[in-house]
Motif scaffolding. Structure first.
Motif, PDB file in Angstrom:
ATOM      1  N   ARG A   7      -6.258 -11.515   3.451  1.00 53.07           N
ATOM      2  CA  ARG A   7      -7.167 -10.320   3.872  1.00 53.07           C
ATOM      3  C   ARG A   7      -5.992  -9.376   4.373  1.00 53.07           C
ATOM      4  N   GLN A   8      -5.874  -8.131   4.228  1.00 56.07           N
ATOM      5  CA  GLN A   8      -4.752  -7.376   4.828  1.00 56.07           C
ATOM      6  C   GLN A   8      -5.699  -6.199   5.366  1.00 56.07           C
ATOM      7  N   SER A  23      -7.167  -3.224   3.394  1.00 56.51           N
ATOM      8  CA  SER A  23      -6.660  -2.884   2.171  1.00 56.51           C
ATOM      9  C   SER A  23      -6.873  -4.054   1.074  1.00 56.51           C
ATOM     10  N   ARG A  24      -6.996  -5.092   1.281  1.00 57.84           N
ATOM     11  CA  ARG A  24      -7.082  -6.387   0.627  1.00 57.84           C
ATOM     12  C   ARG A  24      -8.091  -7.395   1.081  1.00 57.84           C
ATOM     13  N   PRO A  25      -8.826  -7.765   0.188  1.00 60.30           N
ATOM     14  CA  PRO A  25      -8.762  -8.058  -1.219  1.00 60.30           C
ATOM     15  C   PRO A  25      -9.384  -6.950  -1.714  1.00 60.30           C
ATOM     16  N   ALA A  26      -9.488  -6.905  -3.148  1.00 60.41           N
ATOM     17  CA  ALA A  26     -10.026  -5.748  -3.776  1.00 60.41           C
ATOM     18  C   ALA A  26     -11.408  -5.419  -3.595  1.00 60.41           C
ATOM     19  N   ASP A  27     -12.238  -6.568  -3.137  1.00 61.72           N
ATOM     20  CA  ASP A  27     -13.526  -6.246  -3.138  1.00 61.72           C
ATOM     21  C   ASP A  27     -13.599  -5.610  -1.546  1.00 61.72           C
ATOM     22  N   GLU A  42       0.650  -1.264  -0.141  1.00 56.76           N
ATOM     23  CA  GLU A  42       0.107   0.196   0.138  1.00 56.76           C
ATOM     24  C   GLU A  42       1.014   1.201   0.038  1.00 56.76           C
ATOM     25  N   SER A  80     -12.167  -9.316  -9.771  1.00 55.63           N
ATOM     26  CA  SER A  80     -11.782  -8.095  -9.186  1.00 55.63           C
ATOM     27  C   SER A  80     -10.331  -8.107  -9.148  1.00 55.63           C
ATOM     28  N   TYR A  81      -9.630  -7.156  -9.230  1.00 55.26           N
ATOM     29  CA  TYR A  81      -8.146  -7.060  -9.302  1.00 55.26           C
ATOM     30  C   TYR A  81      -7.501  -5.759  -8.253  1.00 55.26           C
ATOM     31  N   ARG A  94     -11.484  -3.273  -0.312  1.00 57.02           N
ATOM     32  CA  ARG A  94     -10.507  -2.156  -0.126  1.00 57.02           C
ATOM     33  C   ARG A  94     -11.178  -1.168   0.221  1.00 57.02           C
ATOM     34  N   ASN A  95     -10.732  -0.461   1.235  1.00 55.08           N
ATOM     35  CA  ASN A  95     -11.226   0.850   1.776  1.00 55.08           C
ATOM     36  C   ASN A  95     -12.380   0.775   2.654  1.00 55.08           C
ATOM     37  N   HIS A 119      -6.580  -0.702  -9.361  1.00 55.54           N
ATOM     38  CA  HIS A 119      -7.510  -1.584  -9.016  1.00 55.54           C
ATOM     39  C   HIS A 119      -8.923  -1.639  -9.717  1.00 55.54           C
TER      40      HIS A 119
END
Lengths: 433, 267
Positions: free
Chosen positions: B66-67, B88-92, A33, A432-433, B94-95, A41
């Motif tokens: 997971r992060q 921050s992870r995974p993409a789905d 990050e 998803s990426y 994130r945030n 993403h």
């Protein structure tokens, strides 16, 4: 569908290939990050939805959803300012062509220790309702919602300036949207609708809604305000309270000019909400007073004022099974004046429109399978809208969602009843990426 | 939209750590040992931050990751705490941001922020012994189980550990009949916990794989939970831990859900 396959943007698929490189964290750096480096993403999604019955007024009525969609999003900090962008490109087999959709392009920073500014194209949400909106008068996209796109698309972005001030006892949000951002309403293309003017179901081309928009002046900008905070009102739990104000326009073109053209009429609203823990669940209540251009309520071409009320409760029934219930009522004010002036319209809404909603959510298989059922049911309109769905996550990249949007009702003109022929089943495969 | 189910609960292991250690005579009182282990595990410093990542493996060897970054602040030692977890992870996910106000003896207050909808969702207090964000960890493993919810018996004191048997006061509220904890005599860190079902069969194990001294607090840097029935397991690693940063209570508010506090999240 031929157009759909022709415009298949393969480059988006290439972008989304996941990295299967490591079967452990291995030497995967924690610095993933790293803020200096711009990360991309997003996802690639294939979606298809089919009508469960014919819609006779629509020319091409087989599919309600047919698209290949690529999303690219990125964010970065320059100094203490965060910049974020989200962009969709999709080949649409229903409306046709390659479409672009800017979901977000904003800058986010703090002016002082307790004053934040968010500027740009952004999605905005507040209020306590679950898929029922009273004081959230930010733009919605009902076409996406009805066609089975991800829930995210229910909220449409607007180009706005949001100031958020944080105080000791209360916080204040002020949102200015210089150019009125209307809902993406049902306009007669993907879905037909009931026209009270003609007394029948209509669709494009003849029935397409092409409303007049407010002039782009400062005076016609939208202003939304929320004063909010938390307090210990009930026991140990913190209760969230909020007071809302809005000056703008009805988000759907529900006024008609004397020339017979639809337009967005003036709307001001005031409201309040509470949300807290009750027993082992969450209770919420919200109220809003909608005040439009027809103060006396006697002009049938303008929407009357309304009083909206919501009461809801959500609780876990069993491990991993959660249920939410809401009661909503929409009272049309000055109803006698409306009734006296609308020529005894057969399609006059009830003075009190009541609505119940229920949400059931169950997660299984280590949260990789989420089953959900959301229903709207109106005892006064005698109509309903069911939204079942199942989402399975194969891994961190790939997921499949299948679901339905099932409408029905006793009468052809009611809120959900008019969309009976819009009922559809859909599936979406997302990478998803 | 249903990410909130995935992110079921709070992650507090940020603070598996201990106060200064002294060589002392063996303790005899099981309750006192458990209380001390609770403080060591969940209340290091007045506040703390950590980055964390999970590697989730199911019985077929399929993996998910997971992060996230966790901020924690104690309102009182051994009492109420606030947590902010930013994924921050995974993409789905994130945030996605998770805010918890932990209230021992009462239901926690919990909120989830879904960035795609700009939605601050309040979530009800759920069963604390279900999967946390799809891992084999339970909410309770990471936020702490109330010490008053079990009765404690000191089974054995050996050269290195206190071995404590814990029996639930309300057996109907949990899936285990009892669990045995091996608590390090020097650090008071519970280094291994094994759960038994109604038939006395061992079915679940939580163990510390590595720990380090961070600002004088013993701090877990790697742990693992194993589901001995299914064969699945989750490994959890922590990095970049800091204590006593001087975070204010205001960090744990709706403002941080909508605009995560970079001042505290960055390393």
């Amino acid at each position: 569908m031929s157009l759909f396959t022709r415009t298949l943007p393969w480059f988006l698929i290439a972008l989304a290939l996941p990295s299967y490189a490591s079967d452990d964290w291995g030497d995967d750096a924690w610095g993933d990050e790293d803020e200096q480096e711009i990360q991309l993403h997003g996802f690639v999604e294939l979606g298809a939805g089919w009508r469960t019955s014919d819609d006779r007024v629509l020319a091409d009525d087989d599919m309600t959803l047919g698209e290949l969609r690529g999303r690219i999003e990125s964010e970065t900090y320059l100094g203490d300012t965060r910049y974020s962008g989200k962009f969709d490109l999709y080949a649409d087999g229903v409306d046709g062509g390659l479409q672009m959709n800017l979901r977000e392009a904003l800058a986010d920073f703090s002016l002082t220790d307790n004053l934040d500014l968010r500027l740009g194209h952004q999605v905005l949400t507040w209020g306590t309702g679950d898929l029922v909106f009273l004081n959230d008068l930010f733009a919605k996209d009902w076409q996406s919602f009805f066609s089975g796109r991800d829930d995210e698309y229910l909220k449409a972005p607007s180009t706005s300036l949001k100031l958020a001030w944080y105080g000791e006892q209360a916080n204040l949000d002020l949102v200015w949207t210089p150019v009125f951002a209307n809902d993406s309403y049902i306009e007669g293309e993907r879905f037909s609708y009931f026209s009270p003017m003609s007394g029948s179901q209509v669709a494009a081309p003849a029935g397409k809604v092409t409303p007049d928009h407010p002039d782009e002046t400062f005076e016609n900008g939208e202003f939304a305000l929320r004063l909010h905070g938390t307090a210990q009102l009930f026991g140990q739990s913190s209760t969230e309270w909020a007071v809302y104000g809005y000056r703008g326009f009805w988000k759907q073109p529900n006024a008609v000019s004397v020339q017979g053209r639809a337009y967005f009429s003036r709307l001001n609203s005031l409201g309040a909400s509470l949300r807290t823990n009750i027993a082992s669940g969450i209770g919420h209540s919200e109220i809003a007073w909608y005040n439009g251009a027809d103060d006396a309520g006697s002009d049938p071409l303008l929407p009357n004022n309304q009083l909206r009320f919501l009461l809801g409760y959500e609780q876990e029934l069993l491990p991993k099974l959660t249920m939410g219930l809401q009661y909503y009522s929409e009272r049309t004010l000055d109803y006698q004046a409306l009734a006296a002036n609308d020529g005894n319209s057969l399609y006059r809404p009830d003075e009190n429109r009541e609505l119940w909603t229920m949400r059931l959510t169950y997660s299984a298989m280590q949260d990789n399978l989420i089953l959900s059922w959301f229903s709207f049911y109106s005892p006064t309109d005698q109509d309903y809208y069911h939204r079942p769905s199942a989402k399975y996550r194969f891994n961190d990249e790939l997921s499949l969602t299948v679901g339905g949007n099932i409408f029905g009702g006793e009468q052809a003109h009611t809120f959900f009843g008019q969309f009976e022929d819009a009922s559809n089943l859909y599936a979406r495969l997302r990478w998803s990426y | 939209m249903r990410k909130f189910n995935l992110i079921k609960a709070l992650l507090a292991v940020v603070s598996l750590s201990t106060a200064g250690t002294l060589q002392a005579a063996d303790l005899q009182d099981a309750d006192a040992i458990v209380e001390r282990a609770n403080l060591v595990s969940y209340y290091a410093g007045d506040d703390g931050r950590s980055e964390a990542r999970m590697l989730i493996k199911d019985a077929q060897g399929r993996e998910q990751k997971r992060q996230f970054t966790i901020l924690r602040r104690d309102r009182s030692e051994g009492g109420e705490q606030d947590f902010l977890v930013v994924f921050s992870r995974p993409a789905d996910v994130r945030n996605t941001v998770f805010l918890v106000s932990k209230k021992p003896g009462n239901d926690d207050d919990r909120w989830l922020y879904l960035p795609g909808l700009d939605l601050v969702k309040r979530i009800s207090a759920g069963d604390k012994r279900t999967s946390f964000v799809g891992s084999h960890y339970f909410y309770e493993d990471v936020s702490g189980r109330g010490t008053e919810e079990d009765s404690h018996v000191l089974l054995e004191t050996n050269a290195t550990h206190y071995v404590i048997e814990n029996t639930p006061v309300d057996a109907s509220s949990v899936e285990f009949s009892k669990y045995i904890a091996w608590i390090n005599k020097d650090t008071f860190l519970p280094e291994k916990i094994e759960y038994q079902d109604d038939n006395g069969a061992l079915y679940r194990r939580v163990e510390v794989l590595a720990s380090a001294d961070v600002q004088g607090h013993i701090t877990v840097t790697k742990s693992r939970v194993s589901d001995l029935r299914s064969g699945g397991q989750t490994t959890l690693e922590f990095r970049f831990q800091k204590y006593d940063l001087g975070m204010e209570q205001a960090v744990f508010s709706e403002r941080s859900l909508r605009k995560p506090p970079r001042e505290w999240l960055k390393r």
